[in-house]
Design an enzyme around this catalytic site. Structure first.
Site, PDB file in Angstrom:
ATOM      1  N   PRO A 129       0.813  -1.224   0.000  1.00 43.22           N
ATOM      2  CA  PRO A 129       0.000   0.000   0.000  1.00 43.22           C
ATOM      3  C   PRO A 129       0.844   1.270   0.000  1.00 43.22           C
ATOM      4  O   PRO A 129       0.514   2.243  -0.654  1.00 43.22           O
ATOM      5  CB  PRO A 129      -0.829  -0.144   1.268  1.00 43.22           C
ATOM      6  CG  PRO A 129      -0.968  -1.622   1.450  1.00 43.22           C
ATOM      7  CD  PRO A 129       0.316  -2.223   0.961  1.00 43.22           C
ATOM      8  N   ALA A 131       4.298   1.319  -0.666  1.00 46.45           N
ATOM      9  CA  ALA A 131       5.545   1.144  -1.443  1.00 46.45           C
ATOM     10  C   ALA A 131       5.175   0.802  -2.879  1.00 46.45           C
ATOM     11  O   ALA A 131       4.836  -0.335  -3.191  1.00 46.45           O
ATOM     12  CB  ALA A 131       6.404   0.037  -0.841  1.00 46.45           C
ATOM     13  N   THR A 159       0.161  -9.867  -9.259  1.00 43.60           N
ATOM     14  CA  THR A 159      -0.371 -10.629 -10.394  1.00 43.60           C
ATOM     15  C   THR A 159      -0.268 -12.119 -10.058  1.00 43.60           C
ATOM     16  O   THR A 159       0.781 -12.586  -9.608  1.00 43.60           O
ATOM     17  CB  THR A 159       0.441 -10.307 -11.668  1.00 43.60           C
ATOM     18  OG1 THR A 159       0.361  -8.910 -11.893  1.00 43.60           O
ATOM     19  CG2 THR A 159      -0.104 -11.054 -12.874  1.00 43.60           C
ATOM     20  N   GLU A 247      13.317  -8.900 -15.567  1.00 42.89           N
ATOM     21  CA  GLU A 247      11.869  -8.704 -15.436  1.00 42.89           C
ATOM     22  C   GLU A 247      11.349  -7.659 -16.421  1.00 42.89           C
ATOM     23  O   GLU A 247      10.314  -7.850 -17.058  1.00 42.89           O
ATOM     24  CB  GLU A 247      11.536  -8.241 -14.018  1.00 42.89           C
ATOM     25  CG  GLU A 247      11.528  -9.375 -13.025  1.00 42.89           C
ATOM     26  CD  GLU A 247      11.715  -8.879 -11.605  1.00 42.89           C
ATOM     27  OE1 GLU A 247      12.428  -9.551 -10.864  1.00 42.89           O
ATOM     28  OE2 GLU A 247      11.153  -7.827 -11.267  1.00 42.89           O
ATOM     29  N   ARG A 273     -13.287  -4.023 -46.010  1.00 39.87           N
ATOM     30  CA  ARG A 273     -14.205  -2.951 -45.582  1.00 39.87           C
ATOM     31  C   ARG A 273     -14.266  -1.893 -46.683  1.00 39.87           C
ATOM     32  O   ARG A 273     -13.221  -1.343 -47.071  1.00 39.87           O
ATOM     33  CB  ARG A 273     -13.678  -2.341 -44.274  1.00 39.87           C
ATOM     34  CG  ARG A 273     -14.428  -1.123 -43.816  1.00 39.87           C
ATOM     35  CD  ARG A 273     -15.744  -1.476 -43.191  1.00 39.87           C
ATOM     36  NE  ARG A 273     -16.458  -0.276 -42.759  1.00 39.87           N
ATOM     37  CZ  ARG A 273     -17.769  -0.219 -42.604  1.00 39.87           C
ATOM     38  NH1 ARG A 273     -18.519  -1.283 -42.853  1.00 39.87           N
ATOM     39  NH2 ARG A 273     -18.350   0.892 -42.194  1.00 39.87           N
ATOM     40  N   LEU A 343      -9.875   0.518 -37.558  1.00 39.97           N
ATOM     41  CA  LEU A 343     -11.011  -0.418 -37.605  1.00 39.97           C
ATOM     42  C   LEU A 343     -12.351   0.306 -37.458  1.00 39.97           C
ATOM     43  O   LEU A 343     -13.403  -0.254 -37.758  1.00 39.97           O
ATOM     44  CB  LEU A 343     -10.873  -1.457 -36.480  1.00 39.97           C
ATOM     45  CG  LEU A 343      -9.645  -2.383 -36.570  1.00 39.97           C
ATOM     46  CD1 LEU A 343      -9.435  -3.118 -35.251  1.00 39.97           C
ATOM     47  CD2 LEU A 343      -9.811  -3.383 -37.708  1.00 39.97           C
ATOM     48  N   GLY A 369       7.374  -0.877 -12.768  1.00 34.44           N
ATOM     49  CA  GLY A 369       8.064   0.415 -12.869  1.00 34.44           C
ATOM     50  C   GLY A 369       7.401   1.253 -13.944  1.00 34.44           C
ATOM     51  O   GLY A 369       7.396   0.878 -15.118  1.00 34.44           O
ATOM     52  N   GLU A 372       7.596   6.822 -16.142  1.00 33.04           N
ATOM     53  CA  GLU A 372       8.375   7.906 -15.544  1.00 33.04           C
ATOM     54  C   GLU A 372       9.600   7.339 -14.822  1.00 33.04           C
ATOM     55  O   GLU A 372      10.686   7.904 -14.885  1.00 33.04           O
ATOM     56  CB  GLU A 372       7.515   8.705 -14.548  1.00 33.04           C
ATOM     57  CG  GLU A 372       6.401   9.531 -15.165  1.00 33.04           C
ATOM     58  CD  GLU A 372       5.191   8.696 -15.578  1.00 33.04           C
ATOM     59  OE1 GLU A 372       5.136   7.494 -15.269  1.00 33.04           O
ATOM     60  OE2 GLU A 372       4.290   9.253 -16.235  1.00 33.04           O
TER      61      GLU A 372
HETATM   62  C1  LIG Z   1      -2.139  -4.790 -13.207  1.00 36.78           C
HETATM   63  C2  LIG Z   1      -0.977  -4.619 -12.297  1.00 36.78           C
HETATM   64  C3  LIG Z   1      -0.167  -5.700 -12.010  1.00 36.78           C
HETATM   65  C4  LIG Z   1       0.881  -5.566 -11.095  1.00 36.78           C
HETATM   66  N1  LIG Z   1       1.614  -6.673 -10.757  1.00 36.78           N
HETATM   67  C5  LIG Z   1       2.523  -6.580  -9.760  1.00 36.78           C
HETATM   68  C6  LIG Z   1       3.169  -7.746  -9.251  1.00 36.78           C
HETATM   69  O1  LIG Z   1       2.949  -8.860  -9.721  1.00 36.78           O
HETATM   70  N2  LIG Z   1       4.023  -7.599  -8.221  1.00 36.78           N
HETATM   71  C7  LIG Z   1       4.301  -6.390  -7.664  1.00 36.78           C
HETATM   72  O2  LIG Z   1       5.086  -6.331  -6.733  1.00 36.78           O
HETATM   73  N3  LIG Z   1       3.701  -5.269  -8.123  1.00 36.78           N
HETATM   74  C8  LIG Z   1       2.825  -5.336  -9.143  1.00 36.78           C
HETATM   75  N4  LIG Z   1       2.185  -4.202  -9.601  1.00 36.78           N
HETATM   76  C9  LIG Z   1       2.503  -2.929  -9.000  1.00 36.78           C
HETATM   77  C10 LIG Z   1       3.253  -1.989  -9.907  1.00 36.78           C
HETATM   78  O3  LIG Z   1       4.579  -2.417 -10.056  1.00 36.78           O
HETATM   79  C11 LIG Z   1       3.107  -0.594  -9.333  1.00 36.78           C
HETATM   80  O4  LIG Z   1       1.755  -0.237  -9.531  1.00 36.78           O
HETATM   81  C12 LIG Z   1       4.028   0.389  -9.968  1.00 36.78           C
HETATM   82  O5  LIG Z   1       5.368   0.133  -9.619  1.00 36.78           O
HETATM   83  C13 LIG Z   1       3.690   1.827  -9.594  1.00 36.78           C
HETATM   84  O6  LIG Z   1       3.460   1.989  -8.236  1.00 36.78           O
HETATM   85  P1  LIG Z   1       2.100   2.702  -7.732  1.00 36.78           P
HETATM   86  O7  LIG Z   1       0.979   2.078  -8.441  1.00 36.78           O
HETATM   87  O8  LIG Z   1       2.111   2.647  -6.265  1.00 36.78           O
HETATM   88  O9  LIG Z   1       2.223   4.178  -8.253  1.00 36.78           O
HETATM   89  P2  LIG Z   1       3.013   5.381  -7.550  1.00 36.78           P
HETATM   90  O10 LIG Z   1       4.384   4.950  -7.209  1.00 36.78           O
HETATM   91  O11 LIG Z   1       2.184   5.935  -6.460  1.00 36.78           O
HETATM   92  O12 LIG Z   1       3.095   6.416  -8.739  1.00 36.78           O
HETATM   93  C14 LIG Z   1       2.068   7.356  -9.029  1.00 36.78           C
HETATM   94  C15 LIG Z   1       2.587   8.309 -10.098  1.00 36.78           C
HETATM   95  O13 LIG Z   1       3.732   9.017  -9.588  1.00 36.78           O
HETATM   96  C16 LIG Z   1       4.825   8.866 -10.491  1.00 36.78           C
HETATM   97  N5  LIG Z   1       6.077   8.806  -9.742  1.00 36.78           N
HETATM   98  C17 LIG Z   1       6.344   8.120  -8.614  1.00 36.78           C
HETATM   99  N6  LIG Z   1       7.611   8.308  -8.241  1.00 36.78           N
HETATM  100  C18 LIG Z   1       8.179   9.129  -9.167  1.00 36.78           C
HETATM  101  C19 LIG Z   1       9.460   9.708  -9.326  1.00 36.78           C
HETATM  102  N7  LIG Z   1      10.453   9.480  -8.456  1.00 36.78           N
HETATM  103  N8  LIG Z   1       9.682  10.501 -10.402  1.00 36.78           N
HETATM  104  C20 LIG Z   1       8.697  10.753 -11.303  1.00 36.78           C
HETATM  105  N9  LIG Z   1       7.435  10.227 -11.180  1.00 36.78           N
HETATM  106  C21 LIG Z   1       7.196   9.435 -10.134  1.00 36.78           C
HETATM  107  C22 LIG Z   1       4.564   7.535 -11.190  1.00 36.78           C
HETATM  108  O14 LIG Z   1       5.254   7.472 -12.439  1.00 36.78           O
HETATM  109  C23 LIG Z   1       3.064   7.584 -11.368  1.00 36.78           C
HETATM  110  O15 LIG Z   1       2.739   8.356 -12.497  1.00 36.78           O
HETATM  111  C24 LIG Z   1       1.159  -4.315 -10.529  1.00 36.78           C
HETATM  112  C25 LIG Z   1       0.355  -3.214 -10.857  1.00 36.78           C
HETATM  113  C26 LIG Z   1      -0.701  -3.354 -11.720  1.00 36.78           C
HETATM  114  C27 LIG Z   1      -1.569  -2.167 -12.006  1.00 36.78           C
END
Ligand SMILES: Cc1cc2nc3c(=O)[nH]c(=O)nc-3n(C[C@H](O)[C@H](O)[C@H](O)COP(=O)(O)OP(=O)(O)OC[C@H]3O[C@@H](n4cnc5c(N)ncnc54)[C@H](O)[C@@H]3O)c2cc1C
Length: 509
Positions: A129, A131, A159, A247, A273, A343, A369, A372
């Site tokens: 939540p 991290a 996932t 990865e 089409r 399409l 990741g 950004e």
């Molecule tokens: C469908 C799905 C599958 C996933 N599967 C996995 C999995 O199997 N295992 C796992 O561990 N995680 C998984 N994730 C998590 C995923 O890796 C994270 O969602 C991702 O790393 C981004 O973290 P966050 O969602 O908390 O966004 P945040 O870190 O809160 O980012 C929010 C925004 O702030 C920007 N931001 C944050 N820090 C910076 C910075 N320093 N500089 C510039 N911009 C920044 C981001 O680019 C983004 O636009 C999954 C996520 C999704 C949606």
């Protein structure tokens, strides 16, 4: 598109043919699971039976030993089966590189055959939540108790949550400030499903990944043996980083196979089409769109396998893996958008896969990741590369009476290191780069002298108001520039003047 690359080994070429055929044969079945929103267990079992989960696992541990290239070939093809591709990818990523590089012999014997067989799926658990992009900020704790560890905390966005049996997790093993600073507070563990206190909390309804479970997991005093720890205590960040290039690459590769199917669909569709009494493939905008999609598909494929080769050659392609991840997911989004446009209304329906690619691509731009974060890595690591850090010095060229990029020595080289001469060097730079500061190294390169000698002179010149020093956060001199007074002190006004030949003398003042 379907060509094999010349640097692939015979085994890699063979698996490419084999897995393509497998995907073609099972495509319809995968679509049925998509339409029924059912996890494709029977298909996953078929993939396991074919041994594909072992693409990157060495033969001695029951794998196919096809390296990063082979893993990419398989993930790109299985990506055409959507859910199957994502599950395959994550399962391989959940421990393969980490155990190969950091596992003990015993751990390799235990976990690698499991990864290779695919009988049990794996999940990778970094995100929590609090991290996300800041992956080091884990709150999940691991506390040592005799020969066991006790885990407490939550992971989210995982996932394969629920359907997986093996969870590769990172937990906090120290709260000490100094340890945290060195990223030594994290340790990697494998947690098996079924351990008391380990439960599934939530399954996320998402924009895409329609039939791939993604959710929250909860560790409530979960006990695991010390033998489930991968790598040394406090070495989790390195374990995480070791897996990340692989990865990002495989996570990127999973999209590249889809592009081929989109191009196929677009050629098929636009030849059938008819609008304004013409097939739509005759419209220049449609041809442009398809040409752009083909370009992106080819660039994506080439770059993906270039990066895979670097990994197979034992390099650490940090920048390349981030580029591969970024462009593949951005291309997937652009391809999805362009395909829908070509399409028309049909592209917006779920009967054709274009809308699905768009939805999954958006996930791709965030998962593993964000774009950004990839850009941050590309910038930071490139900034450290000597290749990009060669000085680009402009020197005054008397023949053309203009500053040009030059590798020649400065005309000030060899002068004695006095306040007057150092000021001349800095003031002369105004004539060449009026808007730029000089680094202390630039000044040293131009006149010579030791760093400490120059530092003292900079300070004396600053005290007299002849130069400005731009200091970094630690107070060190980072850049220097002559002030207006400094310019006047160093040279007469005419020294700085410059007019093109065509400029009338009468207009000068
Ligand atoms: C469908 C799905 C599958 C996933 N599967 C996995 C999995 O199997 N295992 C796992 O561990 N995680 C998984 N994730 C998590 C995923 O890796 C994270 O969602 C991702 O790393 C981004 O973290 P966050 O969602 O908390 O966004 P945040 O870190 O809160 O980012 C929010 C925004 O702030 C920007 N931001 C944050 N820090 C910076 C910075 N320093 N500089 C510039 N911009 C920044 C981001 O680019 C983004 O636009 C999954 C996520 C999704 C949606």
């Amino acid at each position: 598109m379907s060509e094999e690359f010349f640097w692939w080994t015979d085994d890699q070429k063979a698996i490419y043919k084999d897995v393509r055929q497998f995907v073609d044969e099972n495509f319809e079945e995968a679509e049925e699971y998509f339409w029924n929103t059912k996890f494709p267990w029977p298909l996953v079992k078929k993939v396991a039976k074919k041994g594909y989960f072992g693409a990157g696992v060495p033969k001695e541990f029951g794998g196919l030993e096809l390296g990063a290239t082979g893993s990419c070939i398989v993930s790109a093809q299985l990506g055409r089966l959507y859910a199957v591709g994502h599950v395959f990818t994550v399962s391989m990523l959940a421990g393969l590189e980490q155990v190969l590089r950091f596992g003990t012999e015993e751990q390799k014997q235990k976990w690698l055959p499991k990864i290779a067989s695919g009988e049990e799926l794996g999940a990778l658990c970094i995100t929590e939540p609090f991290a996300g992009s800041d992956a080091a900020n884990v709150f999940t704790t691991a506390t040592k108790d005799g020969d066991e560890w006790i885990l407490n905390g939550k992971k989210r966005f995982i996932t394969g949550a629920g359907v997986s049996d093996r969870y590769f997790i990172y937990a906090k093993t120290s709260d000490e400030k100094d340890v945290r600073k060195q990223y030594g507070h994290i340790t990697a563990f494998v947690v098996e499903k079924g351990r008391p206190g380990f439960s599934l909390e939530k399954i996320n309804p998402l924009i895409g990944f329609d039939n791939v479970p993604n959710g929250y997991i909860d560790f409530d005093h979960v006990r695991i043996p010390d033998s489930n720890r991968i790598g040394a205590v406090g070495n989790g960040w390195n374990v995480m980083m070791a897996g990340l290039n692989f990865e990002r690459l495989i996570g990127a590769g999973v999209f590249s196979g889809l592009f081929e199917d989109v191009i196929n669909l677009l050629f098929h569709f636009t030849r059938r089409r008819v609008q304004f009494n013409k097939t739509t493939n005759q419209f220049p905008s449609v041809q442009d769109g398809i040409a752009e999609i083909i370009t992106m598909a080819k660039v994506s494929r080439l770059y993906t396998y270039h990066c895979a080769k670097l990994l197979d050659d034992g390099k650490e392609p940090m920048v390349e893996a981030s580029i591969a991840k970024m462009i593949n997911t951005e291309y997937a989004r652009d391809i999805g958008l362009k395909a829908i446009q070509i399409l028309g209304g049909d592209g917006l329906t779920k009967f054709l896969p274009a809308e699905r690619i768009l939805r999954e691509a958006k996930i791709g731009e965030i998962v593993a990741g964000t774009t950004e974060v990839q850009k941050m890595i590309i910038y930071r690591f490139s900034a450290m590369l000597p290749f990009y850090n060669k000085p680009v010095r402009l020197r005054w060229n008397e023949n053309v009476n203009a500053p040009i990029i030059s590798k020649k020595e400065s005309t000030f080289k060899g002068l004695s290191i006095t306040e007057e001469n150092v000021l001349k060097v800095i003031a002369h730079d105004y004539k060449i780069n009026p808007g730029l500061y000089m680094t202390p190294n630039d000044v040293r390169e131009d006149i010579g002298g030791s760093r400490s000698e120059l530092r003292k002179i900079f300070e004396l010149l600053e005290e007299q108001g002849l130069i400005i020093i731009h200091r970094d956060r630690s107070g060190k001199t980072a850049l220097v520039k002559a002030t207006y007074d400094g310019l006047q002190e160093a040279f007469p006004k005419e020294y700085y003047q410059w007019f093109p030949d065509w400029y009338e003398n009468a207009d000068k003042f």
